[in-house]
Design a protein around this motif. Structure first.
Motif, PDB file in Angstrom:
ATOM      1  N   MET A   1       0.865  -1.236  -0.069  1.00 28.10           N
ATOM      2  CA  MET A   1       0.106  -0.069   0.031  1.00 28.10           C
ATOM      3  C   MET A   1       0.824   1.274  -0.158  1.00 28.10           C
ATOM      4  N   ALA A   2       0.502   2.194  -0.997  1.00 35.47           N
ATOM      5  CA  ALA A   2       1.480   3.238  -0.863  1.00 35.47           C
ATOM      6  C   ALA A   2       1.080   4.304   0.300  1.00 35.47           C
ATOM      7  N   ARG A   3       2.071   4.794   0.811  1.00 34.56           N
ATOM      8  CA  ARG A   3       2.024   5.779   2.094  1.00 34.56           C
ATOM      9  C   ARG A   3       2.196   7.120   1.471  1.00 34.56           C
ATOM     10  N   ALA A   7       5.476  10.343   5.563  1.00 29.15           N
ATOM     11  CA  ALA A   7       5.676   9.264   6.512  1.00 29.15           C
ATOM     12  C   ALA A   7       7.191   9.095   6.576  1.00 29.15           C
ATOM     13  N   LEU A   8       7.875   9.068   7.830  1.00 30.55           N
ATOM     14  CA  LEU A   8       9.098   8.910   7.886  1.00 30.55           C
ATOM     15  C   LEU A   8       9.423   7.487   7.725  1.00 30.55           C
ATOM     16  N   PRO A   9      10.924   7.096   7.049  1.00 30.24           N
ATOM     17  CA  PRO A   9      11.079   5.904   6.371  1.00 30.24           C
ATOM     18  C   PRO A   9      11.163   4.849   7.948  1.00 30.24           C
ATOM     19  N   THR A  10      11.316   5.259   9.013  1.00 24.26           N
ATOM     20  CA  THR A  10      11.308   4.574  10.400  1.00 24.26           C
ATOM     21  C   THR A  10       9.789   4.181  10.750  1.00 24.26           C
ATOM     22  N   ASP A  11       8.901   5.060  10.239  1.00 22.27           N
ATOM     23  CA  ASP A  11       7.667   5.098  10.867  1.00 22.27           C
ATOM     24  C   ASP A  11       6.796   4.024   9.963  1.00 22.27           C
ATOM     25  N   HIS A  12       6.478   3.101  10.319  1.00 19.15           N
ATOM     26  CA  HIS A  12       5.560   1.805   9.619  1.00 19.15           C
ATOM     27  C   HIS A  12       4.064   1.947  10.166  1.00 19.15           C
ATOM     28  N   THR A  13       3.853   3.135  10.795  1.00 21.25           N
ATOM     29  CA  THR A  13       2.319   2.969  10.831  1.00 21.25           C
ATOM     30  C   THR A  13       1.511   3.369   9.542  1.00 21.25           C
ATOM     31  N   PRO A  14       0.298   3.140   9.417  1.00 16.68           N
ATOM     32  CA  PRO A  14      -0.294   3.271   8.356  1.00 16.68           C
ATOM     33  C   PRO A  14      -1.049   4.633   8.212  1.00 16.68           C
ATOM     34  N   CYS A  15      -1.071   5.134   7.056  1.00 13.36           N
ATOM     35  CA  CYS A  15      -1.699   6.465   6.822  1.00 13.36           C
ATOM     36  C   CYS A  15      -3.113   6.773   7.472  1.00 13.36           C
ATOM     37  N   ASP A  30       3.350  16.861   1.109  1.00 12.81           N
ATOM     38  CA  ASP A  30       1.949  16.505   1.342  1.00 12.81           C
ATOM     39  C   ASP A  30       1.865  15.512   2.355  1.00 12.81           C
ATOM     40  N   GLY A  31       0.938  15.437   3.454  1.00 14.23           N
ATOM     41  CA  GLY A  31       0.881  14.134   4.215  1.00 14.23           C
ATOM     42  C   GLY A  31      -0.496  14.085   5.010  1.00 14.23           C
ATOM     43  N   CYS A  32      -0.769  13.131   5.377  1.00 12.28           N
ATOM     44  CA  CYS A  32      -2.003  12.836   6.086  1.00 12.28           C
ATOM     45  C   CYS A  32      -1.627  13.523   7.564  1.00 12.28           C
ATOM     46  N   GLU A  33      -2.824  13.568   8.135  1.00 11.99           N
ATOM     47  CA  GLU A  33      -2.666  14.304   9.521  1.00 11.99           C
ATOM     48  C   GLU A  33      -1.853  13.335  10.595  1.00 11.99           C
ATOM     49  N   HIS A  34      -1.777  12.175  10.312  1.00  8.24           N
ATOM     50  CA  HIS A  34      -0.958  11.340  11.373  1.00  8.24           C
ATOM     51  C   HIS A  34       0.501  11.597  11.061  1.00  8.24           C
ATOM     52  N   HIS A  35       0.890  11.361   9.855  1.00  4.28           N
ATOM     53  CA  HIS A  35       2.108  11.458   9.679  1.00  4.28           C
ATOM     54  C   HIS A  35       2.755  12.695   9.758  1.00  4.28           C
ATOM     55  N   ALA A  36       2.001  13.792   9.043  1.00  4.09           N
ATOM     56  CA  ALA A  36       2.099  15.241   9.137  1.00  4.09           C
ATOM     57  C   ALA A  36       2.411  15.665  10.676  1.00  4.09           C
ATOM     58  N   ALA A  37       1.727  15.233  11.499  1.00  4.00           N
ATOM     59  CA  ALA A  37       2.117  15.449  13.010  1.00  4.00           C
ATOM     60  C   ALA A  37       3.385  14.845  13.334  1.00  4.00           C
ATOM     61  N   ARG A  38       3.663  13.575  12.957  1.00  5.04           N
ATOM     62  CA  ARG A  38       4.957  12.982  13.536  1.00  5.04           C
ATOM     63  C   ARG A  38       6.163  13.757  12.824  1.00  5.04           C
ATOM     64  N   LEU A  39       5.999  14.022  11.445  1.00  7.40           N
ATOM     65  CA  LEU A  39       7.068  14.702  10.892  1.00  7.40           C
ATOM     66  C   LEU A  39       7.177  16.235  11.464  1.00  7.40           C
ATOM     67  N   LEU A  40       6.064  17.064  11.726  1.00  3.45           N
ATOM     68  CA  LEU A  40       6.260  18.172  12.334  1.00  3.45           C
ATOM     69  C   LEU A  40       6.931  18.305  13.538  1.00  3.45           C
TER      70      LEU A  40
END
Length: 88
Positions: A1-3, A7-15, A30-40
């Protein structure tokens, strides 16, 4: 599945949902809210803006979700920097 690109390379959580936010200078991802928060949470002076098709409040939710993570990451960084050296 595309992420999402946020999403950080070490973050294996789904979008969690479609891409909703990007950084202030259009230089990020561009990012989903979940991965954008982790990146921020790991960016220095990062900012987010909702994409035109994003649900209302997306950028605000990302910012609020990132804040607790930032605090934990900064405490971890301080502990690593200030802890005495240990032999390997």
């Amino acid at each position: 599945m595309a992420r999402c690109p946020a999403a950080l390379p070490t973050d294996h959580t789904p979008c969690a949902g479609p891409a909703a936010v990007l950084d202030a200078d259009n230089a990020g991802a561009d990012g989903c809210e979940h991965h954008a928060a982790r990146l921020l949470a790991v960016l220095d002076r990062g900012r987010v803006f909702a994409l035109p098709h994003a649900p209302a409040g997306a950028a605000h939710r990302v910012f609020k979700a990132a804040a607790p993570q930032q605090e934990r990451l900064h405490r971890l960084a301080d502990a690593i920097v200030t802890s005495p050296a240990t032999p390997c």
